[in-house]
Design an enzyme around this catalytic site. Sequence first.
Site, PDB file in Angstrom:
ATOM      1  N   ASP A 114      15.885   3.062   6.205  1.00 42.12           N
ATOM      2  CA  ASP A 114      15.910   3.002   4.743  1.00 42.12           C
ATOM      3  C   ASP A 114      14.477   3.215   4.227  1.00 42.12           C
ATOM      4  OD1 ASP A 114      15.992   2.343   2.086  1.00 42.12           O
ATOM      5  OD2 ASP A 114      16.965   0.379   2.367  1.00 42.12           O
ATOM      6  N   GLU A 167     -13.273   2.514  16.403  1.00 44.21           N
ATOM      7  CA  GLU A 167     -12.532   2.170  17.617  1.00 44.21           C
ATOM      8  C   GLU A 167     -11.853   3.433  18.156  1.00 44.21           C
ATOM      9  OE1 GLU A 167      -8.697   0.045  16.958  1.00 44.21           O
ATOM     10  OE2 GLU A 167      -9.597  -0.443  15.016  1.00 44.21           O
ATOM     11  N   HIS A 174      -8.740  -6.134   4.396  1.00 45.31           N
ATOM     12  CA  HIS A 174      -8.424  -5.078   5.366  1.00 45.31           C
ATOM     13  C   HIS A 174      -6.943  -4.754   5.167  1.00 45.31           C
ATOM     14  CE1 HIS A 174      -7.718  -2.759   8.859  1.00 45.31           C
ATOM     15  NE2 HIS A 174      -6.973  -3.675   9.448  1.00 45.31           N
ATOM     16  N   ASN A 200      -3.308   3.365   7.407  1.00 47.25           N
ATOM     17  CA  ASN A 200      -4.370   2.577   8.040  1.00 47.25           C
ATOM     18  C   ASN A 200      -5.493   3.512   8.467  1.00 47.25           C
ATOM     19  OD1 ASN A 200      -5.866   0.534   9.154  1.00 47.25           O
ATOM     20  ND2 ASN A 200      -4.317  -0.151  10.611  1.00 47.25           N
ATOM     21  N   CYS A 253     -10.974  -3.020  13.922  1.00 44.27           N
ATOM     22  CA  CYS A 253     -11.261  -2.647  12.526  1.00 44.27           C
ATOM     23  C   CYS A 253     -12.490  -3.342  11.951  1.00 44.27           C
ATOM     24  CB  CYS A 253     -10.057  -2.964  11.640  1.00 44.27           C
ATOM     25  SG  CYS A 253      -8.556  -2.145  12.159  1.00 44.27           S
TER      26      CYS A 253
HETATM   27  P1  HMG Z   1       8.800  -3.985  11.921  1.00 43.65           P
HETATM   28  O1  HMG Z   1       9.032  -5.132  12.823  1.00 43.65           O
HETATM   29  O2  HMG Z   1       9.504  -2.714  12.208  1.00 43.65           O
HETATM   30  O3  HMG Z   1       9.089  -4.346  10.439  1.00 43.65           O
HETATM   31  O4  HMG Z   1       7.242  -3.627  11.886  1.00 43.65           O
HETATM   32  P2  HMG Z   1       9.781  -5.654   9.817  1.00 43.65           P
HETATM   33  O5  HMG Z   1      11.166  -5.739  10.277  1.00 43.65           O
HETATM   34  O6  HMG Z   1       8.878  -6.838   9.979  1.00 43.65           O
HETATM   35  O7  HMG Z   1       9.802  -5.209   8.288  1.00 43.65           O
HETATM   36  C1  HMG Z   1       8.598  -5.010   7.593  1.00 43.65           C
HETATM   37  C2  HMG Z   1       8.828  -5.480   6.152  1.00 43.65           C
HETATM   38  O8  HMG Z   1       9.750  -4.603   5.533  1.00 43.65           O
HETATM   39  C3  HMG Z   1       9.410  -6.879   6.052  1.00 43.65           C
HETATM   40  O9  HMG Z   1       8.825  -7.488   4.912  1.00 43.65           O
HETATM   41  C4  HMG Z   1      10.888  -6.605   5.803  1.00 43.65           C
HETATM   42  O10 HMG Z   1      11.558  -7.656   5.125  1.00 43.65           O
HETATM   43  C5  HMG Z   1      10.799  -5.375   4.928  1.00 43.65           C
HETATM   44  P3  HMG Z   1       8.153  -8.959   5.058  1.00 43.65           P
HETATM   45  O11 HMG Z   1       9.223  -9.870   5.479  1.00 43.65           O
HETATM   46  O12 HMG Z   1       7.077  -8.821   6.134  1.00 43.65           O
HETATM   47  O13 HMG Z   1       7.580  -9.212   3.708  1.00 43.65           O
HETATM   48  N1  HMG Z   1      12.015  -4.537   4.929  1.00 43.65           N
HETATM   49  C6  HMG Z   1      12.520  -3.955   3.831  1.00 43.65           C
HETATM   50  N2  HMG Z   1      12.111  -3.982   2.542  1.00 43.65           N
HETATM   51  C7  HMG Z   1      12.843  -3.260   1.639  1.00 43.65           C
HETATM   52  N3  HMG Z   1      13.954  -2.554   1.982  1.00 43.65           N
HETATM   53  C8  HMG Z   1      14.388  -2.517   3.263  1.00 43.65           C
HETATM   54  C9  HMG Z   1      13.651  -3.242   4.249  1.00 43.65           C
HETATM   55  N4  HMG Z   1      13.782  -3.409   5.590  1.00 43.65           N
HETATM   56  C10 HMG Z   1      12.779  -4.209   5.995  1.00 43.65           C
HETATM   57  N5  HMG Z   1      15.467  -1.815   3.571  1.00 43.65           N
HETATM   58  C11 HMG Z   1       4.935  -4.271  11.770  1.00 43.65           C
HETATM   59  C12 HMG Z   1       6.271  -4.200  11.023  1.00 43.65           C
HETATM   60  C13 HMG Z   1       3.814  -4.590  10.786  1.00 43.65           C
HETATM   61  C14 HMG Z   1       4.999  -5.367  12.838  1.00 43.65           C
HETATM   62  C15 HMG Z   1       4.660  -2.896  12.450  1.00 43.65           C
HETATM   63  O14 HMG Z   1       4.568  -1.882  11.489  1.00 43.65           O
HETATM   64  C16 HMG Z   1       3.423  -2.869  13.313  1.00 43.65           C
HETATM   65  O15 HMG Z   1       3.419  -3.298  14.457  1.00 43.65           O
HETATM   66  N6  HMG Z   1       2.273  -2.346  12.739  1.00 43.65           N
HETATM   67  C17 HMG Z   1       1.022  -2.258  13.488  1.00 43.65           C
HETATM   68  C18 HMG Z   1       0.299  -3.599  13.548  1.00 43.65           C
HETATM   69  C19 HMG Z   1      -0.299  -4.028  12.239  1.00 43.65           C
HETATM   70  O16 HMG Z   1      -0.485  -3.253  11.332  1.00 43.65           O
HETATM   71  N7  HMG Z   1      -0.691  -5.326  12.157  1.00 43.65           N
HETATM   72  C20 HMG Z   1      -1.285  -5.866  10.966  1.00 43.65           C
HETATM   73  C21 HMG Z   1      -2.190  -7.052  11.245  1.00 43.65           C
HETATM   74  S1  HMG Z   1      -3.407  -6.718  12.520  1.00 43.65           S
HETATM   75  C22 HMG Z   1      -4.556  -5.659  11.753  1.00 43.65           C
HETATM   76  O17 HMG Z   1      -4.545  -5.518  10.577  1.00 43.65           O
HETATM   77  C23 HMG Z   1      -5.520  -4.930  12.641  1.00 43.65           C
HETATM   78  C24 HMG Z   1      -5.225  -3.466  12.855  1.00 43.65           C
HETATM   79  O18 HMG Z   1      -5.567  -2.735  11.695  1.00 43.65           O
HETATM   80  C25 HMG Z   1      -5.950  -2.921  14.084  1.00 43.65           C
HETATM   81  C26 HMG Z   1      -7.443  -3.148  14.221  1.00 43.65           C
HETATM   82  O19 HMG Z   1      -8.002  -4.196  13.936  1.00 43.65           O
HETATM   83  O20 HMG Z   1      -8.063  -2.222  14.760  1.00 43.65           O
HETATM   84  C27 HMG Z   1      -3.742  -3.217  13.108  1.00 43.65           C
END
Ligand code: HMG
Length: 419
Positions: free
Chosen positions: A32, A84, A251, A310, A116
Amino acid sequence: MSKHRVGIEALAVALPERYVELEDLAKARGVDPAKYTTGLGGKQMAVTDPGEDSVALAANAVGALLRATGQDPGQLGMLAVGTESGVDHAKPVASYVHGLHGLPRAMRTFDIQHACYGGTAGLMAAAEWIASGAAAGRKALVVCADVARYELLGPGEPTQGGAAVALLVSDTPDLLALDLGISGAATQHVHDFWRPSGRREALVDGHYSVKCYLEALGEAYRGWRQRALERELVRPGPTLPSEQLARLLFHVPFCKMAKKAYAHLRQVDLELAAGAPLSAEALAKESAALEAKLAGQVGSSLWLNARVGNAYTASLYLALAGLLETEASALAGQRLGLFSYGSGYCSELFSGVVGERAAARIAAAGLEELLARRERVDVAEYERLYRLAADAPEARAPRPGMFRFTGIDSEGRRQYAAG
Ligand code: HMG
């Protein structure tokens, strides 16, 4: 706090030439689209080919900064690149950037790696070098440059992107004068996100990484808050210390993360003020008022991140650029809070005051023009570019004034072309 006025004099941004719409990606993945746009808060995602590596992005941002400011390279004494997405185990990205721009030999050049956080480490090193007097009137270039890359089809896929932001750091902080000595830092050895040597895609424990980010934010904020109260940058009273900051920048791995961060920071602040955990009733009241507060204190900083995705080290500084593009004149003289998080983890919450010349400085970065020059690609083209081997960039001429990686010679030396 340091008596010296030191901080960011000017900034410039380099964006990859192509992007994909997150709605297109969601449809192709059978998801979606609201999950990517509302759930994660994104709109578009920058798409790179191997020709737009961290060196090319960093060199393009430095070129844009030198052109926009007319800065005399002879006045520079330091070039630090936070990244990185390094391209060589020994030779830093900074060394390539130094060579591509023919910068003076009498300067320090080095990379800083901590996910980051590396760019913020560079900014602090540069600012403290200047404040200490060791710079003796010289300025520093700090570049945050990264390509964010996760596995195709994985949960991290819609949170990819890439960009570089070059910062000119000096004792004429037209954009942002830093409150040196006030920041709060927090470090912990965790495996929330990592990229073993030789791998192109990061490995990530996504939901755990969100938890680590929030924990690091609470800890870093407590450090900043204590020192900011002691030095009377903020005052105790009915207005929370975090509310005394005109805007809060985070960030931004994906835009929804900034909302989670803001909610968490407020809860930490409210609990510190109350000296006790919030009751269920107080939490409900806080949650009802959150959207409006978020729009006022954070909202205008996210539009650029929403169109780039990102960009790891560059992400916080894209938020700064986006905020100033929208509100620099209104914010002149006001204090911002900035939170930098690098997985692994290291984080820092710091603050600074927007300069009177910030509007002119950010206008020179030409953000809207940079966005308008990008080309939209469909998902098939994004996947084709993603699958190109790291040492096999597309044969594509660099735009005037820009650089591209063109390949590796028989001795393993990377080659770049200038447009
Ligand atoms: P996921 O598990 O596929 O997603 O991945 P989810 O099921 O948690 O859903 C995400 C959000 O969408 C949720 O909202 C859902 O409810 C919503 P929340 O509950 O979190 O508020 N959702 C919907 N909303 C509207 N309509 C819908 C619908 N379906 C679901 N139909 C995850 C999410 C972030 C885990 C994934 O994208 C990921 O692994 N990303 C990479 C890691 C990341 O970005 N981490 C962030 C913190 S760490 C960081 O910032 C450092 C980093 O930049 C690296 C560095 O330091 O170098 C990553």
